[in-house]
Structures are given as structure tokens and as C-alpha cells.
Design a protein around this motif. Sequence first.
Motif, PDB file in Angstrom:
ATOM      1  N   ALA A 137       1.078  -1.397  -0.302  1.00  0.00           N
ATOM      2  CA  ALA A 137       0.170  -0.619   0.014  1.00  0.00           C
ATOM      3  C   ALA A 137       0.916   1.150  -0.149  1.00  0.00           C
ATOM      4  O   ALA A 137       0.097   2.471  -0.054  1.00  0.00           O
ATOM      5  CB  ALA A 137      -0.922  -0.130   0.803  1.00  0.00           C
ATOM      6  N   SER A 138       2.407   1.368   0.120  1.00  0.00           N
ATOM      7  CA  SER A 138       2.758   2.764   0.165  1.00  0.00           C
ATOM      8  C   SER A 138       3.556   2.294  -0.726  1.00  0.00           C
ATOM      9  O   SER A 138       4.464   3.663  -0.503  1.00  0.00           O
ATOM     10  CB  SER A 138       3.846   1.897   2.198  1.00  0.00           C
ATOM     11  OG  SER A 138       5.027   0.785   1.303  1.00  0.00           O
ATOM     12  N   LEU A 139       3.526   1.534  -1.765  1.00  0.00           N
ATOM     13  CA  LEU A 139       4.001   1.688  -3.265  1.00  0.00           C
ATOM     14  C   LEU A 139       3.301   2.701  -4.210  1.00  0.00           C
ATOM     15  O   LEU A 139       2.722   1.892  -3.763  1.00  0.00           O
ATOM     16  CB  LEU A 139       4.207   0.291  -3.580  1.00  0.00           C
ATOM     17  CG  LEU A 139       5.519  -0.690  -3.035  1.00  0.00           C
ATOM     18  CD1 LEU A 139       6.122  -1.783  -3.552  1.00  0.00           C
ATOM     19  CD2 LEU A 139       6.760   0.388  -2.630  1.00  0.00           C
ATOM     20  N   PRO A 140       4.158   3.338  -5.317  1.00  0.00           N
ATOM     21  CA  PRO A 140       3.045   3.699  -6.060  1.00  0.00           C
ATOM     22  C   PRO A 140       2.736   2.647  -6.669  1.00  0.00           C
ATOM     23  O   PRO A 140       2.910   1.822  -7.411  1.00  0.00           O
ATOM     24  CB  PRO A 140       4.386   4.628  -7.060  1.00  0.00           C
ATOM     25  CG  PRO A 140       5.799   4.373  -6.297  1.00  0.00           C
ATOM     26  CD  PRO A 140       5.563   3.495  -5.198  1.00  0.00           C
ATOM     27  N   SER A 141       1.223   2.929  -7.660  1.00  0.00           N
ATOM     28  CA  SER A 141       0.185   2.104  -8.228  1.00  0.00           C
ATOM     29  C   SER A 141       1.027   1.173  -9.199  1.00  0.00           C
ATOM     30  O   SER A 141       1.102  -0.474  -9.254  1.00  0.00           O
ATOM     31  CB  SER A 141      -0.219   2.762  -9.047  1.00  0.00           C
ATOM     32  OG  SER A 141      -1.157   2.339  -9.845  1.00  0.00           O
ATOM     33  N   PRO A 142       1.970   1.664 -10.542  1.00  0.00           N
ATOM     34  CA  PRO A 142       2.556   0.741 -11.507  1.00  0.00           C
ATOM     35  C   PRO A 142       3.476  -0.661 -10.513  1.00  0.00           C
ATOM     36  O   PRO A 142       3.968  -1.448 -10.538  1.00  0.00           O
ATOM     37  CB  PRO A 142       3.475   1.150 -12.139  1.00  0.00           C
ATOM     38  CG  PRO A 142       3.608   2.594 -11.808  1.00  0.00           C
ATOM     39  CD  PRO A 142       2.846   2.931 -10.392  1.00  0.00           C
ATOM     40  N   LEU A 143       4.104   0.170  -9.574  1.00  0.00           N
ATOM     41  CA  LEU A 143       5.579  -1.087  -8.690  1.00  0.00           C
ATOM     42  C   LEU A 143       4.004  -1.529  -8.049  1.00  0.00           C
ATOM     43  O   LEU A 143       4.642  -2.804  -7.569  1.00  0.00           O
ATOM     44  CB  LEU A 143       6.599   0.401  -8.139  1.00  0.00           C
ATOM     45  CG  LEU A 143       7.091  -0.610  -6.991  1.00  0.00           C
ATOM     46  CD1 LEU A 143       7.857  -1.602  -7.636  1.00  0.00           C
ATOM     47  CD2 LEU A 143       8.224  -0.192  -6.297  1.00  0.00           C
ATOM     48  N   GLU A 203       1.829  -3.006  -8.033  1.00  0.00           N
ATOM     49  CA  GLU A 203       1.058  -3.842  -8.617  1.00  0.00           C
ATOM     50  C   GLU A 203       1.666  -4.892  -9.495  1.00  0.00           C
ATOM     51  O   GLU A 203       1.172  -5.958  -9.122  1.00  0.00           O
ATOM     52  CB  GLU A 203      -0.164  -3.448 -10.180  1.00  0.00           C
ATOM     53  CG  GLU A 203      -0.959  -2.751 -10.108  1.00  0.00           C
ATOM     54  CD  GLU A 203      -1.341  -1.235 -11.455  1.00  0.00           C
ATOM     55  OE1 GLU A 203      -1.319  -1.709 -12.103  1.00  0.00           O
ATOM     56  OE2 GLU A 203      -2.432  -0.688 -10.736  1.00  0.00           O
ATOM     57  N   GLN A 204       2.919  -4.212  -9.605  1.00  0.00           N
ATOM     58  CA  GLN A 204       3.902  -5.471 -10.740  1.00  0.00           C
ATOM     59  C   GLN A 204       4.664  -6.166  -8.960  1.00  0.00           C
ATOM     60  O   GLN A 204       4.139  -7.737  -9.102  1.00  0.00           O
ATOM     61  CB  GLN A 204       5.313  -4.546 -10.742  1.00  0.00           C
ATOM     62  CG  GLN A 204       6.183  -5.674 -11.052  1.00  0.00           C
ATOM     63  CD  GLN A 204       7.436  -4.716 -12.010  1.00  0.00           C
ATOM     64  OE1 GLN A 204       7.828  -3.433 -11.654  1.00  0.00           O
ATOM     65  NE2 GLN A 204       8.435  -5.491 -12.540  1.00  0.00           N
ATOM     66  N   LEU A 205       4.598  -5.078  -7.578  1.00  0.00           N
ATOM     67  CA  LEU A 205       5.207  -6.419  -7.097  1.00  0.00           C
ATOM     68  C   LEU A 205       4.137  -7.657  -5.845  1.00  0.00           C
ATOM     69  O   LEU A 205       3.954  -8.412  -5.826  1.00  0.00           O
ATOM     70  CB  LEU A 205       5.551  -5.780  -5.649  1.00  0.00           C
ATOM     71  CG  LEU A 205       5.974  -6.405  -4.702  1.00  0.00           C
ATOM     72  CD1 LEU A 205       7.529  -7.756  -5.165  1.00  0.00           C
ATOM     73  CD2 LEU A 205       6.655  -5.544  -3.496  1.00  0.00           C
ATOM     74  N   ALA A 219       1.961  -8.668  -7.799  1.00  0.00           N
ATOM     75  CA  ALA A 219       1.710  -9.935  -9.133  1.00  0.00           C
ATOM     76  C   ALA A 219       2.562 -10.875  -8.840  1.00  0.00           C
ATOM     77  O   ALA A 219       2.350 -12.137  -8.551  1.00  0.00           O
ATOM     78  CB  ALA A 219       2.050  -9.618 -10.480  1.00  0.00           C
ATOM     79  N   ILE A 220       3.973 -10.112  -8.086  1.00  0.00           N
ATOM     80  CA  ILE A 220       4.845 -11.453  -8.049  1.00  0.00           C
ATOM     81  C   ILE A 220       4.886 -12.218  -6.982  1.00  0.00           C
ATOM     82  O   ILE A 220       4.858 -13.791  -7.002  1.00  0.00           O
ATOM     83  CB  ILE A 220       6.114 -10.964  -7.816  1.00  0.00           C
ATOM     84  CG1 ILE A 220       6.615  -9.895  -9.662  1.00  0.00           C
ATOM     85  CG2 ILE A 220       7.104 -11.330  -7.622  1.00  0.00           C
ATOM     86  CD1 ILE A 220       7.794  -9.622  -9.339  1.00  0.00           C
ATOM     87  N   LEU A 221       4.514 -11.337  -5.621  1.00  0.00           N
ATOM     88  CA  LEU A 221       3.465 -12.128  -4.686  1.00  0.00           C
ATOM     89  C   LEU A 221       3.111 -13.699  -4.530  1.00  0.00           C
ATOM     90  O   LEU A 221       2.722 -14.127  -4.074  1.00  0.00           O
ATOM     91  CB  LEU A 221       3.472 -11.132  -3.804  1.00  0.00           C
ATOM     92  CG  LEU A 221       4.742 -10.115  -2.749  1.00  0.00           C
ATOM     93  CD1 LEU A 221       4.164  -8.999  -1.990  1.00  0.00           C
ATOM     94  CD2 LEU A 221       5.782 -11.163  -2.633  1.00  0.00           C
ATOM     95  N   ALA A 222       1.701 -13.113  -5.533  1.00  0.00           N
ATOM     96  CA  ALA A 222       0.503 -13.778  -5.710  1.00  0.00           C
ATOM     97  C   ALA A 222       0.669 -15.268  -5.920  1.00  0.00           C
ATOM     98  O   ALA A 222       0.041 -15.601  -6.019  1.00  0.00           O
ATOM     99  CB  ALA A 222      -0.245 -13.187  -5.828  1.00  0.00           C
ATOM    100  N   THR A 223       2.120 -15.603  -6.491  1.00  0.00           N
ATOM    101  CA  THR A 223       2.421 -16.477  -7.537  1.00  0.00           C
ATOM    102  C   THR A 223       3.144 -17.185  -6.251  1.00  0.00           C
ATOM    103  O   THR A 223       3.783 -18.674  -6.884  1.00  0.00           O
ATOM    104  CB  THR A 223       3.882 -16.049  -8.715  1.00  0.00           C
ATOM    105  OG1 THR A 223       4.792 -15.732  -8.555  1.00  0.00           O
ATOM    106  CG2 THR A 223       2.510 -14.917 -10.137  1.00  0.00           C
TER     107      THR A 223
END
Length: 167
Positions: free
Chosen positions: A36-42, A44-46, A48-52
Motif C-alpha cells: 500500500a505504501s508503493l506507487p501504483s505501477p510498482l 501492482e508489479q510486486l 503480481a509476483i507475491l501472488a505467485t
Amino acid sequence: DAIMRAYAEIGMRASFSFMWRDRNRIVYGADETFLASLPSPLREQLAAILATAQTLVETLTEHFEALAERWGQPADGMSRVQLAPSNLQWCTRESLIAQRDLAQRHDVGLHMHLLETPYQRRFAEMDTDGSAVRHLADLGLLGPRMTIGHGIWCSDADIALLAESGT
């Protein structure tokens, strides 16, 4: 399996530690809070990685059970698998208890890095309302089956508890 086969093929004695980590995968705090502390594009990317990454206790348990079935008691006695709760800040109470029970059931060791930095000591104090070592003792994880790696930020009371328990 490839790692264990390689050890067997070269005749090397080894203890392969299955590292277990199921919380706070990025920082010493909840993944959701950090994301939640990260900018939106970053973010979303992170996310997605954590979801895997499979970090459910049930999934980790199934993986270890399969590994222990294949490599738990090799005929040559040269190598074994054991559990490695990666550190207190990376493991939930549920996963620590699951690993304790798996180690007992499969008669394998536990190897845990603990209190390697002052940050880890402070995290443990806040997370457990006291000592990381006392927390592990209260969960039934200390004893001859457990090896603590590093532990340079243990208090005198922690060291005494580790010695008393045979850790």
C-alpha cells in the motif's frame, strides 16, 4: 530432488534444509501494508509476483512431506532433509507449530536463523511482547532437534534458556 541426487551421486554428507517463510516476505511488516505504501505501477508489479509465491502452511507442509518421503531416510545415511523456519519475523505462529510437528513426526532437525541483527531483536520484542527465544520455547520448538544460526543478539537469559533446553 536435483540437489539431493547430486549429493548422493558425489557421496557427500549433507543436511538439506527446506526453508519455510510465510509472512512479511518483503520487509519486517505485513506485505499488504508495504504494498500500500508503493506507487501504483510498482505496487501492482510486486503484488503480481507475491501472488505467485506459495506460502500457505498447507502447501509448504505438503511440499515438505513429499520431500521427506523421497529423501528423509536414505539407505546410505549420507544425507537428510530437515526444516528451516527462516527467521521469526518471516514465520507465522501457525507455521512454526506446523514445522515443530513435522520435525517430530519425521524425526528431522530444525535449523533457524534467529536474532542476527538488532532489527530482528526489536521486531521480536514487539511481535512477541518479549524474547524471540522465549517465544520459541513457549511454542515447544527448543530442544536437541533445533539449531539456532547466528543468534548474536541473544540476551544472557536467552542463552541460558537455549543451554537449558539443549538447543
